[in-house]
Design a protein around this motif. Structure first.
Motif: not given
Lengths: 315, 315
Positions: A136-140, A176-182, A213-218, A224-225
């Motif tokens: 959903i994010f244009d930059k990600a 993405i072979d091994r997606p990072k889950i946050g 691990g945990n991902i914060e709003g910023n 990172v995930a």
């Protein structure tokens, strides 16, 4: 058998959306012109045929499947399924159940599409409620959010299933072979969060997924995930907020979810909701995306991953 | 009495923040130069005096109040209050309790500031936990969000208190006479939402505040509401998200809350946390804002409104 690979077959609700049946039929024509696909246009034969006659479909693999009724906008979803078993939506869903089609596409009322899918296809074992999400994010573009829909008052196990769906989504649709889950949370440390996220953290940690691990709003858009896991309440708010401030992706992700469309995940079959305001070109693009989702074997991969993760959690 | 209005008295923790005591003392000098304010600089007398001697404070209303200890960064907040009753933070908090100061400002560790405030000042009757909030959107200076802090797993009544705090905030700091209160939610209709927001809706509806109903994610910045009420989990995520995508207000709101500063609401006294990285100019500005918060009678107005709303809810 001649060795020819069978085309993927899509049941298309001809009567859903603001510009049905004209733009739906035109979209079907545009999609089948690209080949490798059989489309069943489901709707009242008179209305659909009138549109089909505008095109030379003799070389195209488009069939008309007559459905007597059309689900109107604004109707109670449960009622639409119970009282209108022969609607174009209900019939298209049953074609997937009966293996006459490999997937079902509709621009009709979301509630009715979801309710028909639940009624006729049911949920995949281990997933309680339908899930919506995507990039959903244009930059990600490589970050997806699950759930963006209406899974609210979630239990920790629900967040685990969102992670699994996101994992398979990233593998199948984003390569993405091994997606990072946050886990979307209010602090980085593992003991941070509300009752839900604290428990979900433990499950994700044991899941065998690539949990970062945990991902914060910023950090949501900084890559990172690949999968941001959250309750559908906050997912819904973020999704709408991004839309209002121009942070959306320009191009909808493979399975798309811009402006309320997207695959309805967790259903035991590929069910694709198209936004109601779609014109023919968008309908065609959606049909081709749905074909890809079917071709990648998304449903089977999701079932396998659910099974694997459930085993790991229990040991 | 000579008829002169008494200056507002602020207890300033001289030892909090990255540039203490130098920038804190300088900030105090800058603030008192604007007049109408008495500052008590609280900290070890040697360290604070060394800084004070850099300025001619003979005409300024700055007093040194000796505090033996300084709370270090990283210490457990509860421990810092229990084990260090004579820290600059604890002493400044007690000065407000004992009516020797009208408010207390610190750039020290947030947890220790909040814990000392709770210990020595306590909460206002009817508010369970400290609340942080303010105007966070660059394009919506007249929209405040409560709670942006750490009130998670809220009960419906907590959301009602956030609404009341936001109401008084808008009246006292933004000059909005009848602030519009919105409930952050996932749909416009009154029966939409999770268990929390559905119940909170009922309370807000009976509150006598200017409740305008549910606000969706795409409406947060369009001015439909002056106060956005939400659980601190989602408030925290939105607050950090806005910071990361440049949606913050350029100028902190009256009570400010940019980058972790702001009044800690709900405490029975004006307690203002200043961001730890603040330089002298920002310290001075914060002191003057705090003076204004005291001058407006925020705490008394909040108590009155809490009392009024509670009566309406119960009838």
């Amino acid at each position: 058998m001649t060795g020819k690979v069978q085309n993927i077959r899509i049941a298309l609700d001809a009567m859903g959306g603001d510009y049905a049946p004209a733009d739906i039929v035109q979209g079907a024509v545009m999609a089948t012109e690209k080949g490798d696909i059989d489309i069943y246009l489901v709707g009242p034969s008179d209305a659909v045929m009138a549109e089909m006659l505008k095109y030379d479909t003799s070389d195209l693999s488009i069939c008309l499947v007559h459905a007597e009724e059309v689900v109107p906008e604004g109707i109670n979803p449960a009622l639409s399924v119970r009282k209108m078993p022969n609607s174009s939506i209900a019939l298209a869903a049953r074609m997937v159940r009966d293996r006459e089609a490999d997937g079902f596409v509709s621009a009709g009322p979301t509630g009715s599409v979801v309710t028909a899918a639940l009624q006729y296809l049911g949920m995949i074992d281990g997933i309680d409620r339908p899930v919506i999400g995507g990039a959903i994010f244009d930059k990600a573009p490589d970050t997806v959010v699950f759930d963006c829909g209406v899974n609210i008052d979630c239990k920790p196990y629900h967040l685990l299933t969102f992670a699994i769906i996101g994992h398979v989504f990233c593998r199948k649709f984003l390569g993405i072979d091994r997606p990072k889950i946050g886990l979307l949370n209010i602090g980085a440390e593992k003991d941070k969060g509300n009752l839900l996220t604290k428990e979900a953290y433990q499950l994700l940690d044991k899941s065998g997924l690539n949990f970062v691990g945990n991902i914060e709003g910023n950090q949501m858009m900084d890559g990172v995930a690949n999968v941001l896991v959250c309750d559908g309440f906050i997912g819904n708010v973020i999704f709408k907020f991004c839309g209002s401030v121009g942070l959306f992706k320009d191009v909808a992700a493979t399975s798309g979810n811009k402006q309320g469309g997207g695959i309805i995940f967790g259903i035991n079959g590929i069910v694709r909701k198209v936004q109601g305001s779609s014109r023919a070109q968008h309908v065609a693009a959606t049909i081709l995306q749905t074909k890809e989702a079917i071709r990648t074997g998304f449903i089977d991969a999701l079932k396998t991953e659910l099974c694997n993760v459930t085993k790991r959690i229990k040991t």
